[in-house]
Scaffold this motif. Structure first.
Motif, mmCIF file in Angstrom:
data_model
loop_
_atom_site.group_PDB
_atom_site.id
_atom_site.type_symbol
_atom_site.label_atom_id
_atom_site.label_comp_id
_atom_site.label_asym_id
_atom_site.label_seq_id
_atom_site.Cartn_x
_atom_site.Cartn_y
_atom_site.Cartn_z
ATOM 1 N N ASP A 1 0.827 -1.210 0.000
ATOM 2 C CA ASP A 1 0.000 0.000 0.000
ATOM 3 C C ASP A 1 0.863 1.263 0.000
ATOM 4 N N PHE B 1 -8.990 6.625 1.518
ATOM 5 C CA PHE B 1 -7.556 6.839 1.349
ATOM 6 C C PHE B 1 -6.767 6.312 2.550
ATOM 7 N N SER C 1 -6.829 3.950 -3.944
ATOM 8 C CA SER C 1 -6.358 5.075 -4.751
ATOM 9 C C SER C 1 -7.483 6.013 -5.139
ATOM 10 N N SER C 2 -8.728 5.555 -5.006
ATOM 11 C CA SER C 2 -9.867 6.403 -5.359
ATOM 12 C C SER C 2 -11.086 5.973 -4.554
#
Length: 501
Positions: free
Chosen positions: A99, A157, A162-163
């Motif tokens: 991550d 997050f 990532s989104s």
């Protein structure tokens, strides 16, 4: 990893909790996957398929059972008793390396190409490093959703997505519920007052049996003032994390889980914090396999029967413990705590603890090297006067401390989750003033090597003598050995051989 389907079905039909985390049962008729001990009605044989990891089941399109929560099982003991590449990779993934830095960083740390790491993990676990990290992100997201009042965008997050779209898609696919539905399921049931951001309360499961008497008690007895304390029935400790620092609070177990509270300066460190607390308490051990192995010895059997489920207390910060082990050479526990407290007060980073009396993080190896003039000492040089004032001990031991700090700061000695145990042993033994007692103590508590044996320790020698055993000899060199904490093997017929004590 080959799973023997006949034996796995037997574990499912007997609802054997020992195998939770070793494999997962996916049900074709419902599209869900469960832990072996799931209390739901046992599926028909033709509807069961087995996966070696939760990530593998999720990648095959199955969602987690809402009743048994298979994603929250204790981890596989395999990653604790093995030092091969796959085990090191799993420990690093659990610590959040993928991550934070991506798969290429994971591969570089392991010393392999990205393609080779992908192949090794897929062959054994049915999923690559990204899928394994995604399964962990989903679990972190669920924990944050249910245990904090963070906005969903912040949770996305913080959990490593990532989104927000990826966060929503993965949570819905994994749990058959949207993030909002997961939170409403918690608040709607009992309407608890969720804690403010940065404070997370959770329960960390373990395998039975468990004897907690030597866990928290030992941690408290050897705790460094300012860094560790016992307050209101809980062991509390500061911990340095990849993106900031945190405070860990652990209470005695309730049922099959330890209540844990984490205060994090950056909630993105949740996965790393949970991984380190699990290692601290040795929660992923297999106590039944340990008891069976040790119970084969006539001298040890009565002790194992009298206190089944003992765990080895570990440590939150491996590098800090290595430095503490050097401070503890040839002195009492009280003297070692005094030396460590002086070092903490002089060189440790100060923190603010709203809930107790913790004041510092343990100083880094770099800080100790800096106190000696920002360089390693030559064999004939005197120790820097500042360090001499801080540590009132023989100059030879201060030199050993600086040698260890220099090796840790330079990377010559690696004790992180992905460290090679034998390489770490060899590197430490090459340092001046470091002998088998120090190496084996660090291997046991910091590395978690199940073969670590502090055979020259006075307490071990006295215990051996009381049992009529010959004087113990430490295992400090030689080829890698099989651990004594082997996992049960009914569903892994092609894995490593069964371990012996």
């Amino acid at each position: 990893m080959h799973l023997d389907e006949t034996l796995c079905r037997g574990a499912v039909k007997s609802r054997d909790a020992r195998f939770d985390g070793f494999f997962y049962t996916a049900v074709l008729s419902t599209g869900i996957y469960c832990r072996p001990s799931c209390p739901a009605r046992t599926p028909k044989d033709e509807n069961m398929v087995f996966h070696p990891s939760a990530a593998s089941a999720q990648a095959a399109g199955f969602r987690a059972c809402k009743r048994c929560r298979p994603d929250a099982t204790p981890g596989s003991p395999e990653w604790n008793v093995r030092s091969d590449t796959v085990a090191r990779a799993m420990r690093l993934i659990a610590d959040g390396v993928v991550d934070r830095d991506g798969v290429p960083s994971l591969a570089a740390t392991l010393g392999y190409s990205t393609r080779q790491v992908e192949r090794l993990l897929r062959d054994e676990l049915g999923a690559g490093p990204q899928a394994l990290a995604q399964a962990q992100r989903a679990q972190s997201a669920r924990t944050l959703i249910e245990a904090t009042d963070l906005p969903m965008s912040d949770i996305a997050f913080a959990a490593g997505f990532s989104s927000i779209r990826a966060f929503n898609d993965v949570v819905r696919a994994t749990y058959a519920a949207s993030p909002s539905e997961l939170r409403s399921g918690v608040t709607g049931a009992a309407s608890p007052a969720l804690p403010h951001s940065g404070v997370i309360s959770l329960r960390l499961p373990f395998r039975r049996p468990l004897d907690p008497s030597n866990l928290i008690g030992h941690l408290v007895a050897t705790g460094v003032p300012g860094v560790e304390e016992f307050r209101d029935g809980a062991y509390r400790s500061t911990v340095r994390l990849p993106r900031g620092w945190g405070i860990v609070s652990v209470r005695r177990p309730v049922g099959t889980a330890f209540p844990v509270t984490l205060r994090l300066t950056d909630v993105r460190d949740l996965a790393a914090a949970v991984s380190r607390v699990r290692r601290l308490l040795d929660l992923d051990a297999d106590p039944v396999a340990i008891g069976e192995a040790l119970g084969r010895d006539d001298h040890l059997r009565p002790l194992v029967d009298a206190a089944p489920g003992r765990r080895v207390p570990r440590i939150l910060d491996p590098a800090a413990f290595a430095l503490r082990a050097v401070l503890g050479q040839q002195v009492s526990t009280a003297a070692a705590r005094t030396h460590a407290a002086r070092l903490v007060s002089a060189l440790g980073e100060t923190i603010v603890d709203p809930d107790g009396g913790l004041t510092h993080l343990f100083p880094t190896a770099e800080a100790i090297v800096a106190a000696a003039g920002e360089r390693a000492l030559a064999p004939t040089e005197s120790v820097d006067s500042r360090l001499d004032e801080i540590l009132r001990m023989p100059a030879s031991r201060r030199r050993t401390l600086l040698a260890m700090a220099t090796a840790l700061a330079s990377g010559d000695v690696r004790l992180d989750a992905g460290a090679d145990w034998q390489a770490a042993r060899d590197a430490m033994l090459a340092l001046p003033g470091i002998g088998p007692w120090t190496v084996e103590t660090i291997a046991m508590r910091a590395l978690g090597d199940p073969d670590a044996f502090v055979g020259s320790d006075l307490g071990v020698l006295k215990a051996a003598a009381s049992l009529g055993l010959p004087a113990a000899r430490p295992l400090s060199s030689g080829p890698p050995r099989r651990g004594r904490r082997g996992a049960p093997t009914p569903c892994n017929t092609s894995g490593p051989p069964a371990r012996t004590p």
